[in-house]
Design a protein around this motif. Sequence first.
Motif, PDB file in Angstrom:
ATOM      1  N   THR A  41       0.779  -1.239   0.000  1.00 57.22           N
ATOM      2  CA  THR A  41       0.000   0.000   0.000  1.00 57.22           C
ATOM      3  C   THR A  41       0.805   1.282   0.000  1.00 57.22           C
ATOM      4  O   THR A  41       0.641   2.107  -0.887  1.00 57.22           O
ATOM      5  N   ARG A  42       1.649   1.485   0.963  1.00 60.70           N
ATOM      6  CA  ARG A  42       2.101   2.836   1.250  1.00 60.70           C
ATOM      7  C   ARG A  42       3.416   3.236   0.608  1.00 60.70           C
ATOM      8  O   ARG A  42       3.738   4.412   0.531  1.00 60.70           O
ATOM      9  N   GLY A  43       4.222   2.264   0.252  1.00 56.64           N
ATOM     10  CA  GLY A  43       5.476   2.681  -0.344  1.00 56.64           C
ATOM     11  C   GLY A  43       6.651   1.848   0.094  1.00 56.64           C
ATOM     12  O   GLY A  43       6.491   0.729   0.568  1.00 56.64           O
ATOM     13  N   ARG A  44       7.800   2.437  -0.076  1.00 51.60           N
ATOM     14  CA  ARG A  44       9.013   1.650   0.022  1.00 51.60           C
ATOM     15  C   ARG A  44       9.588   1.635   1.430  1.00 51.60           C
ATOM     16  O   ARG A  44       9.812   2.673   2.039  1.00 51.60           O
ATOM     17  N   GLY A  45       9.805   0.424   1.920  1.00 59.02           N
ATOM     18  CA  GLY A  45      10.362   0.248   3.257  1.00 59.02           C
ATOM     19  C   GLY A  45      11.772  -0.309   3.201  1.00 59.02           C
ATOM     20  O   GLY A  45      12.185  -0.895   2.200  1.00 59.02           O
ATOM     21  N   TYR A  46      12.485  -0.084   4.275  1.00 50.95           N
ATOM     22  CA  TYR A  46      13.846  -0.593   4.419  1.00 50.95           C
ATOM     23  C   TYR A  46      13.892  -1.173   5.818  1.00 50.95           C
ATOM     24  O   TYR A  46      13.425  -0.539   6.770  1.00 50.95           O
ATOM     25  N   VAL A  47      14.386  -2.389   5.950  1.00 40.20           N
ATOM     26  CA  VAL A  47      14.265  -3.098   7.217  1.00 40.20           C
ATOM     27  C   VAL A  47      15.635  -3.351   7.823  1.00 40.20           C
ATOM     28  O   VAL A  47      16.539  -3.849   7.143  1.00 40.20           O
ATOM     29  N   ILE A  48      15.772  -2.995   9.084  1.00 42.81           N
ATOM     30  CA  ILE A  48      17.040  -3.192   9.783  1.00 42.81           C
ATOM     31  C   ILE A  48      16.793  -4.066  11.005  1.00 42.81           C
ATOM     32  O   ILE A  48      15.937  -3.761  11.835  1.00 42.81           O
ATOM     33  N   ASN A  49      17.530  -5.167  11.104  1.00 48.28           N
ATOM     34  CA  ASN A  49      17.427  -6.032  12.273  1.00 48.28           C
ATOM     35  C   ASN A  49      18.592  -5.781  13.221  1.00 48.28           C
ATOM     36  O   ASN A  49      19.745  -5.985  12.857  1.00 48.28           O
ATOM     37  N   LEU A  50      18.275  -5.348  14.439  1.00 51.76           N
ATOM     38  CA  LEU A  50      19.318  -5.129  15.452  1.00 51.76           C
ATOM     39  C   LEU A  50      19.270  -6.187  16.544  1.00 51.76           C
ATOM     40  O   LEU A  50      19.844  -6.006  17.612  1.00 51.76           O
ATOM     41  N   ASP A  51      18.568  -7.287  16.309  1.00 51.24           N
ATOM     42  CA  ASP A  51      18.512  -8.370  17.302  1.00 51.24           C
ATOM     43  C   ASP A  51      19.517  -9.442  16.917  1.00 51.24           C
ATOM     44  O   ASP A  51      19.273 -10.220  15.991  1.00 51.24           O
ATOM     45  N   PRO A  52      20.672  -9.509  17.612  1.00 55.62           N
ATOM     46  CA  PRO A  52      21.716 -10.462  17.214  1.00 55.62           C
ATOM     47  C   PRO A  52      21.292 -11.900  17.475  1.00 55.62           C
ATOM     48  O   PRO A  52      21.883 -12.827  16.915  1.00 55.62           O
ATOM     49  N   ALA A  53      20.293 -12.108  18.335  1.00 58.98           N
ATOM     50  CA  ALA A  53      19.979 -13.461  18.794  1.00 58.98           C
ATOM     51  C   ALA A  53      18.730 -14.041  18.161  1.00 58.98           C
ATOM     52  O   ALA A  53      18.316 -15.138  18.504  1.00 58.98           O
ATOM     53  N   VAL A  54      18.114 -13.316  17.230  1.00 59.08           N
ATOM     54  CA  VAL A  54      16.919 -13.873  16.599  1.00 59.08           C
ATOM     55  C   VAL A  54      17.359 -15.067  15.751  1.00 59.08           C
ATOM     56  O   VAL A  54      18.376 -15.004  15.053  1.00 59.08           O
ATOM     57  N   SER A  55      16.636 -16.199  15.891  1.00 61.59           N
ATOM     58  CA  SER A  55      17.133 -17.392  15.193  1.00 61.59           C
ATOM     59  C   SER A  55      16.736 -17.370  13.724  1.00 61.59           C
ATOM     60  O   SER A  55      17.543 -17.650  12.851  1.00 61.59           O
ATOM     61  N   SER A  56      15.485 -17.001  13.434  1.00 61.31           N
ATOM     62  CA  SER A  56      15.145 -16.857  12.021  1.00 61.31           C
ATOM     63  C   SER A  56      14.212 -15.663  11.873  1.00 61.31           C
ATOM     64  O   SER A  56      13.328 -15.438  12.702  1.00 61.31           O
ATOM     65  N   LEU A  57      14.445 -14.885  10.837  1.00 63.04           N
ATOM     66  CA  LEU A  57      13.645 -13.693  10.602  1.00 63.04           C
ATOM     67  C   LEU A  57      12.569 -14.017   9.581  1.00 63.04           C
ATOM     68  O   LEU A  57      12.861 -14.600   8.541  1.00 63.04           O
ATOM     69  N   PRO A  58      11.328 -13.611   9.866  1.00 65.81           N
ATOM     70  CA  PRO A  58      10.263 -13.879   8.898  1.00 65.81           C
ATOM     71  C   PRO A  58      10.247 -12.878   7.737  1.00 65.81           C
ATOM     72  O   PRO A  58       9.348 -12.918   6.919  1.00 65.81           O
ATOM     73  N   PHE A  59      11.240 -11.989   7.697  1.00 66.62           N
ATOM     74  CA  PHE A  59      11.305 -11.042   6.584  1.00 66.62           C
ATOM     75  C   PHE A  59      12.757 -10.932   6.148  1.00 66.62           C
ATOM     76  O   PHE A  59      13.670 -11.284   6.890  1.00 66.62           O
ATOM     77  N   GLY A  60      12.970 -10.476   4.933  1.00 68.63           N
ATOM     78  CA  GLY A  60      14.330 -10.251   4.473  1.00 68.63           C
ATOM     79  C   GLY A  60      14.783  -8.880   4.955  1.00 68.63           C
ATOM     80  O   GLY A  60      14.190  -7.875   4.595  1.00 68.63           O
ATOM     81  N   ALA A  61      15.814  -8.852   5.795  1.00 65.26           N
ATOM     82  CA  ALA A  61      16.295  -7.564   6.297  1.00 65.26           C
ATOM     83  C   ALA A  61      17.284  -6.969   5.302  1.00 65.26           C
ATOM     84  O   ALA A  61      18.102  -7.684   4.730  1.00 65.26           O
ATOM     85  N   ASN A  62      17.196  -5.664   5.068  1.00 60.73           N
ATOM     86  CA  ASN A  62      18.171  -4.986   4.227  1.00 60.73           C
ATOM     87  C   ASN A  62      19.521  -4.891   4.932  1.00 60.73           C
ATOM     88  O   ASN A  62      20.569  -4.993   4.302  1.00 60.73           O
ATOM     89  N   ILE A  63      19.457  -4.673   6.244  1.00 59.68           N
ATOM     90  CA  ILE A  63      20.673  -4.685   7.055  1.00 59.68           C
ATOM     91  C   ILE A  63      20.388  -5.559   8.265  1.00 59.68           C
ATOM     92  O   ILE A  63      19.363  -5.400   8.935  1.00 59.68           O
ATOM     93  N   ASP A  64      21.301  -6.508   8.521  1.00 57.15           N
ATOM     94  CA  ASP A  64      21.083  -7.473   9.597  1.00 57.15           C
ATOM     95  C   ASP A  64      22.340  -7.533  10.463  1.00 57.15           C
ATOM     96  O   ASP A  64      23.421  -7.870   9.958  1.00 57.15           O
ATOM     97  N   ILE A  65      22.189  -7.219  11.732  1.00 55.62           N
ATOM     98  CA  ILE A  65      23.333  -7.235  12.654  1.00 55.62           C
ATOM     99  C   ILE A  65      24.033  -8.597  12.634  1.00 55.62           C
ATOM    100  O   ILE A  65      25.248  -8.689  12.807  1.00 55.62           O
ATOM    101  N   ARG A  66      23.273  -9.656  12.349  1.00 52.94           N
ATOM    102  CA  ARG A  66      23.855 -11.008  12.379  1.00 52.94           C
ATOM    103  C   ARG A  66      24.857 -11.240  11.259  1.00 52.94           C
ATOM    104  O   ARG A  66      25.671 -12.150  11.335  1.00 52.94           O
ATOM    105  N   ASP A  67      24.801 -10.390  10.220  1.00 51.53           N
ATOM    106  CA  ASP A  67      25.804 -10.517   9.156  1.00 51.53           C
ATOM    107  C   ASP A  67      27.153  -9.971   9.604  1.00 51.53           C
ATOM    108  O   ASP A  67      28.182 -10.237   8.970  1.00 51.53           O
ATOM    109  N   THR A  68      27.157  -9.161  10.656  1.00 52.92           N
ATOM    110  CA  THR A  68      28.386  -8.497  11.098  1.00 52.92           C
ATOM    111  C   THR A  68      28.948  -9.111  12.371  1.00 52.92           C
ATOM    112  O   THR A  68      30.151  -9.286  12.504  1.00 52.92           O
ATOM    113  N   VAL A  69      28.064  -9.415  13.335  1.00 51.83           N
ATOM    114  CA  VAL A  69      28.541  -9.992  14.598  1.00 51.83           C
ATOM    115  C   VAL A  69      27.764 -11.251  14.946  1.00 51.83           C
ATOM    116  O   VAL A  69      26.542 -11.297  14.808  1.00 51.83           O
TER     117      VAL A  69
END
Length: 264
Positions: A41-69
């Motif tokens: 509906t509304r437009g373009r979103g960008y998703v950032i995950n800052l939870d290092p301990a989430v086991s699986s994300l139900p969405f594709g994050a554009n930036i994911d802390i788990r890729d770094t630490v």
Amino acid sequence: STEVARPSHLKSKPVVVIVIGMAGSGKTTLMQRMNAYLHQTRGRGYVINLDPAVSSLPFGANIDIRDTVDYKNVMKEYKLGPNGGILTALNLFSTKFDEVMNLVERRASELDYVLVDTPGQIEIFTWSASGAIVTEAFASTFPTVIAYVVDTPRSTSPVTFMSNMLYACGILYKARLPLILAFNKADVARHDFALEWMEDFEAFQASVESDASYTSNLSRSLALVLDEFYQNLSSVGVSAVTGLGMEDLFQAVEKGAEDYMSNY
Ligand code: GTP
């Protein structure tokens, strides 16, 4: 101090929504729902995950802390327990947060919203230097609001409700950002009781007194504090599972962003 500086180069888009809430309140599920709603509906979103301990994300994050630490490696390396590992992982990530901001700023002209998911244990974000660093980085660049997710079915007792609201109140005064109460799990329990308590001090007081082995003077004073707090926020009922209330939520986000832009 976590007071946010608001320089004049503040851009009006995208609007950043930092999603905060008690463990299990439904932050991650709500992020997924908000993201899906945006796409439809509304437009373009960008998703950032800052939870290092989430086991699986139900969405594709554009930036994911788990890729770094990897917080499990951090636990081993620094001889920490799980919460210490998560906190330290977020601290390490926040030292490089300017790189995250560069990525977002480069994309800014194409984006309407940035959604930020925070660690499961709320205090890891709200009572840490890294939480303040991340919040300030966003709020000094884009209009930024906080969506405080309430587990509505678990907040129906007046004393639990009061302690949850006092926590949210602490977040408001610490972050000094527009705050939206997202009463989640509306498919299980609607938030009418909360609205009644928030609008009618006497009704809330009567519920506390009938509930409690509680110091009524203290609860009366706290309810007065909250009465003032309620004047400064928006409340919406949502269900991350069914999608109920998403338009209301984004309207509250827009109102928060306008308040942010006009108050700095
Ligand atoms: P942590 O990060 O693990 O602390 O949790 P969270 O706040 O990210 O919550 P999460 O999205 O993992 O949801 C917690 C539980 O609540 C899950 O079992 C979800 O399925 C459930 N849940 C989330 N939103 C809703 C909702 O709107 N309705 C119902 N019925 N259940 C929900």
